[in-house]
Design a protein around this motif. Sequence first.
Motif, PDB file in Angstrom:
ATOM      1  N   ALA A  68       0.876  -1.228  -0.072  1.00  0.00           N
ATOM      2  CA  ALA A  68       0.273  -0.013   0.165  1.00  0.00           C
ATOM      3  C   ALA A  68       0.857   1.050  -0.002  1.00  0.00           C
ATOM      4  O   ALA A  68       0.536   2.318  -0.661  1.00  0.00           O
ATOM      5  N   ILE A  69       2.006   1.315   0.858  1.00  0.00           N
ATOM      6  CA  ILE A  69       3.045   2.297   0.666  1.00  0.00           C
ATOM      7  C   ILE A  69       3.730   2.455  -0.493  1.00  0.00           C
ATOM      8  O   ILE A  69       3.612   3.577  -1.130  1.00  0.00           O
ATOM      9  N   ALA A  70       3.859   1.365  -1.222  1.00  0.00           N
ATOM     10  CA  ALA A  70       4.611   1.557  -2.664  1.00  0.00           C
ATOM     11  C   ALA A  70       3.648   2.000  -3.760  1.00  0.00           C
ATOM     12  O   ALA A  70       4.051   2.645  -4.658  1.00  0.00           O
ATOM     13  N   ILE A  71       2.104   1.492  -3.398  1.00  0.00           N
ATOM     14  CA  ILE A  71       1.405   2.195  -4.282  1.00  0.00           C
ATOM     15  C   ILE A  71       1.080   3.751  -4.088  1.00  0.00           C
ATOM     16  O   ILE A  71       1.202   4.433  -5.130  1.00  0.00           O
ATOM     17  N   LYS A  72       1.148   4.010  -2.779  1.00  0.00           N
ATOM     18  CA  LYS A  72       0.789   5.478  -2.704  1.00  0.00           C
ATOM     19  C   LYS A  72       2.179   6.388  -3.042  1.00  0.00           C
ATOM     20  O   LYS A  72       1.983   7.456  -3.753  1.00  0.00           O
ATOM     21  N   MET A 125      13.738  -3.646  -3.439  1.00  0.00           N
ATOM     22  CA  MET A 125      12.680  -4.779  -3.270  1.00  0.00           C
ATOM     23  C   MET A 125      11.227  -4.564  -2.824  1.00  0.00           C
ATOM     24  O   MET A 125      10.420  -5.575  -2.404  1.00  0.00           O
ATOM     25  N   VAL A 126      10.852  -3.497  -3.074  1.00  0.00           N
ATOM     26  CA  VAL A 126       9.370  -2.965  -3.052  1.00  0.00           C
ATOM     27  C   VAL A 126       8.503  -3.035  -4.283  1.00  0.00           C
ATOM     28  O   VAL A 126       9.169  -2.910  -5.167  1.00  0.00           O
ATOM     29  N   SER A 127       7.516  -3.237  -4.206  1.00  0.00           N
ATOM     30  CA  SER A 127       6.525  -3.481  -5.320  1.00  0.00           C
ATOM     31  C   SER A 127       5.314  -3.173  -5.150  1.00  0.00           C
ATOM     32  O   SER A 127       4.677  -3.790  -4.261  1.00  0.00           O
ATOM     33  N   LYS A 128       4.623  -2.533  -6.216  1.00  0.00           N
ATOM     34  CA  LYS A 128       2.931  -2.267  -6.107  1.00  0.00           C
ATOM     35  C   LYS A 128       2.326  -3.433  -6.782  1.00  0.00           C
ATOM     36  O   LYS A 128       1.159  -3.349  -6.735  1.00  0.00           O
ATOM     37  N   GLU A 129       2.981  -4.414  -7.355  1.00  0.00           N
ATOM     38  CA  GLU A 129       2.524  -5.459  -8.043  1.00  0.00           C
ATOM     39  C   GLU A 129       1.769  -6.260  -6.998  1.00  0.00           C
ATOM     40  O   GLU A 129       2.190  -6.500  -5.622  1.00  0.00           O
ATOM     41  N   GLU A 130       0.882  -7.073  -7.255  1.00  0.00           N
ATOM     42  CA  GLU A 130      -0.095  -7.924  -6.575  1.00  0.00           C
ATOM     43  C   GLU A 130       0.828  -9.406  -6.107  1.00  0.00           C
ATOM     44  O   GLU A 130       1.340  -9.762  -7.347  1.00  0.00           O
ATOM     45  N   PRO A 131       1.058  -9.684  -5.215  1.00  0.00           N
ATOM     46  CA  PRO A 131       1.940 -10.853  -4.956  1.00  0.00           C
ATOM     47  C   PRO A 131       1.328 -11.952  -5.665  1.00  0.00           C
ATOM     48  O   PRO A 131       0.362 -12.249  -5.603  1.00  0.00           O
ATOM     49  N   LYS A 132       2.524 -12.615  -6.169  1.00  0.00           N
ATOM     50  CA  LYS A 132       2.094 -13.982  -7.125  1.00  0.00           C
ATOM     51  C   LYS A 132       1.944 -15.161  -5.843  1.00  0.00           C
ATOM     52  O   LYS A 132       2.701 -15.423  -5.058  1.00  0.00           O
ATOM     53  N   ILE A 133       0.666 -15.807  -5.749  1.00  0.00           N
ATOM     54  CA  ILE A 133       0.375 -16.681  -4.824  1.00  0.00           C
ATOM     55  C   ILE A 133       0.638 -18.168  -5.461  1.00  0.00           C
ATOM     56  O   ILE A 133      -0.228 -18.289  -6.579  1.00  0.00           O
ATOM     57  N   GLU A 134       1.423 -18.765  -5.082  1.00  0.00           N
ATOM     58  CA  GLU A 134       1.758 -20.037  -5.700  1.00  0.00           C
ATOM     59  C   GLU A 134       0.524 -21.053  -5.293  1.00  0.00           C
ATOM     60  O   GLU A 134      -0.302 -20.831  -4.329  1.00  0.00           O
ATOM     61  N   ASP A 135       0.467 -21.926  -6.115  1.00  0.00           N
ATOM     62  CA  ASP A 135      -0.954 -23.048  -6.083  1.00  0.00           C
ATOM     63  C   ASP A 135      -0.551 -23.597  -4.674  1.00  0.00           C
ATOM     64  O   ASP A 135       0.525 -24.094  -4.380  1.00  0.00           O
ATOM     65  N   ALA A 136      -1.631 -23.565  -3.757  1.00  0.00           N
ATOM     66  CA  ALA A 136      -1.515 -24.138  -2.395  1.00  0.00           C
ATOM     67  C   ALA A 136      -1.247 -25.641  -2.443  1.00  0.00           C
ATOM     68  O   ALA A 136      -0.497 -26.006  -1.541  1.00  0.00           O
ATOM     69  N   GLU A 137      -1.599 -26.449  -3.584  1.00  0.00           N
ATOM     70  CA  GLU A 137      -1.508 -27.889  -3.343  1.00  0.00           C
ATOM     71  C   GLU A 137      -0.096 -28.185  -3.706  1.00  0.00           C
ATOM     72  O   GLU A 137       0.692 -28.976  -3.285  1.00  0.00           O
ATOM     73  N   THR A 138       0.562 -27.207  -4.740  1.00  0.00           N
ATOM     74  CA  THR A 138       1.952 -27.524  -5.001  1.00  0.00           C
ATOM     75  C   THR A 138       2.888 -27.250  -3.857  1.00  0.00           C
ATOM     76  O   THR A 138       3.765 -27.834  -3.552  1.00  0.00           O
ATOM     77  N   VAL A 139       2.623 -26.105  -3.191  1.00  0.00           N
ATOM     78  CA  VAL A 139       3.431 -25.944  -2.182  1.00  0.00           C
ATOM     79  C   VAL A 139       3.319 -27.152  -0.960  1.00  0.00           C
ATOM     80  O   VAL A 139       4.357 -27.302  -0.397  1.00  0.00           O
ATOM     81  N   LYS A 140       2.432 -27.441  -0.801  1.00  0.00           N
ATOM     82  CA  LYS A 140       1.829 -28.451   0.133  1.00  0.00           C
ATOM     83  C   LYS A 140       2.879 -29.844  -0.226  1.00  0.00           C
ATOM     84  O   LYS A 140       3.300 -30.367   0.604  1.00  0.00           O
ATOM     85  N   GLU A 141       2.767 -30.018  -1.634  1.00  0.00           N
ATOM     86  CA  GLU A 141       3.420 -31.351  -2.028  1.00  0.00           C
ATOM     87  C   GLU A 141       5.121 -31.228  -1.874  1.00  0.00           C
ATOM     88  O   GLU A 141       5.664 -31.898  -1.352  1.00  0.00           O
TER      89      GLU A 141
END
Length: 159
Positions: A68-72, A125-141
């Motif tokens: 939110a700060i990065a966007i502002k 290291m800051v970004s206003k991009e939406e964080p990429k969320i990995e597929d939860a099933e892949t992370v779990k595996e």
Amino acid sequence: MNLEKILAIAGKPGLFELKLQTRSGFLAESLLDGKKITVGLRSNVSLLSEISMYTYSAEKPLVEIMRAIAIKENEGPTAVSHKDDNAKLIAYFQEILPDYDEDRVYASDIKKLLNWYNILQSKGMVSKEEPKIEDAETVKEQVVEEVKAEKAAKSKAKK
């Protein structure tokens, strides 16, 4: 913005990047001056990805607040310094997170957040991009495979 390996270490100024884990602790590199330090297991260490701030509805992860700060600020440094007076810091923070819990979030917390944001911003290291969320099933595996590999290695070591 990925804060997975960014650390705050009690008693040490600034932020650190986790470089290597050892038996007795880990090796971290300062984002301020690039010096590497060893940190023991008894040190009070916090991962930035695990820190949240209180709002009236729920706790808000630090990565979302920094986004939110990065966007502002259009990914630039903050308009106020962490050294400004408390009233100015609180007014700025209310623009970023209007529903923050004023009883549980102190001016010192806001100062620390703005200081950390500016450190990360200076390192790109800051970004206003939406964080990429990995597929939860892949992370779990992946986690399950890592745990299995650890158990196998320990059982071989015992034999």
